[in-house]
Design a protein around this motif. Structure first.
Motif: not given
Ligand code: NDP
Length: 311
Positions: A208-210, A233-234, A237-238
């Motif tokens: 995930n984003a983290r 989605e994460d 985005a990255a």
């Protein structure tokens, strides 16, 4: 005694029958919903994605054999009979195929081939500077029946390899980490992340984003495990922010990948259709025969699914 089969479509039954006729001549091999089957005669089931509730109707079922290494397609059945042991597909060929997938995709990202694919579309002749494998750190999440041989193959191909599992263990030439406590240290410096984790509630959405933010800028991501591991989605985005360079995804929450998924057309994502490791029918039949013979001889379940652990 009956061995029920449900994998590869009913058209595959003649081939399964001829393979099992050699390996397990005493078993009567039938298709999953054959109306002529007497439920009490079913002793073994070798399958993928059973219709929920049906396995529970076979009261003399002794062993369930998953036709894949994952068992999410079985645990999705709320009536999966808890007293019947489950063997996960453990054909040696499965590990060999995943090793190939890990090597192919890690080299793809290591040599930045995604950039050449994009350049070719625009007829651009341009070198991309890359480093040697010895200067590249690959992190393999999940060191099980498929992750460990993949990590070892990457090590043997010259990469610096880190590995992460639920518990840490020593593996020659691989820097290993375990559990939540070791996660950040594992991610730190990992330039190519390969996910080969079991799919459990704890590992759902782990990429995930983290997690992505803890990888160095320019890292790549490969998922050969299950769609549930990656928050799409994460990841997108990255990729769009440039923090993550590129990704290869073999598995998805919904398969086939829906036509309207943005993943299909994303310029930095390579999509493969759940092909990372799929041993052929002969190899899977050999494993089924081994599993049944071993179970009959000693009660031992090969490559056993542990419901308490979740994998
Ligand atoms: P195994 O069950 O053998 O290994 C699972 C690994 O995940 C283990 O190393 C385990 O750690 C680790 N793990 C589980 N839970 C956690 C956690 N909470 N934290 C950290 N590590 C964890 O699985 P396989 O190697 O057989 O399969 C790996 C994946 O590949 C599965 O998701 C499977 O569904 C998928 N698969 C994909 C295919 C494809 O074609 N794309 C084909 C076949 C399988 P520990 O070592 O400590 O137990």
């Amino acid at each position: 005694m009956i061995l029920l089969v449900k994998t590869g479509g009913e058209a595959s039954l003649p081939e399964w029958r001829s393979l099992f006729a050699e390996l397990l001549p005493d078993l009567d091999v039938r298709w999953w919903d054959d109306p002529g089957v007497k439920p009490e005669e079913v002793a073994y089931a070798f399958l993928w994605a059973p219709d929920p509730g049906r396995l529970a109707t076979f009261h003399n079922l002794r062993l369930i054999i998953s036709s894949g290494a994952g068992i999410d397609h079985l645990t999705a059945d709320p009536h999966l009979p808890a007293h019947v042991p489950v063997a996960k597909m453990g054909a040696p060929e499965a590990a060999a195929r995943m090793r190939e997938f890990a090597l192919a995709t890690v080299f793809f990202h290591h040599r930045q081939f995604h950039a050449y694919v994009a350049n070719q579309r625009r007829k651009v002749w341009e070198e991309v500077e890359t480093t040697e494998a010895a200067n590249r750190t690959v992190g393999v999440m999940g060191l099980g029946s498929l992750g460990l041989p993949s990590a070892e193959a990457l090590r043997d191909a010259g990469f610096r390899v880190k590995g992460w599992g639920r518990t840490r263990r020593d593996i020659p030439g691989i820097q290993t980490f375990g559990g939540e406590a070791g996660f950040d240290a594992f991610l730190q410096g990992t330039e190519i992340l390969v996910c080969l984790l079991a799919a459990t509630p704890e590992t759902a959405g782990i990429v995930n984003a983290r997690t992505l933010a803890k990888l160095p800028r320019g890292a790549s991501v490969i998922n050969g495990a299950r769609g549930s591991h990656v928050v799409i989605e994460d990841l997108i985005a990255a990729l769009d922010s440039g923090h993550i360079e590129a990704a290869t995804l073999d598995v998805f929450e919904t398969e086939p990948l829906p036509q309207d998924s943005p993943v299909w057309t994303h310029p930095k994502i390579l999509v493969t259709p759940h092909i990372a490791s799929f041993p052929n029918r002969a190899a899977r039949a050999r494993f089924v025969a081994d599993a049944i013979r071993t179970f009959e001889a000693s009660g031992t379940v090969l490559n056993r699914y542990d419901p308490a652990r979740g994998y």
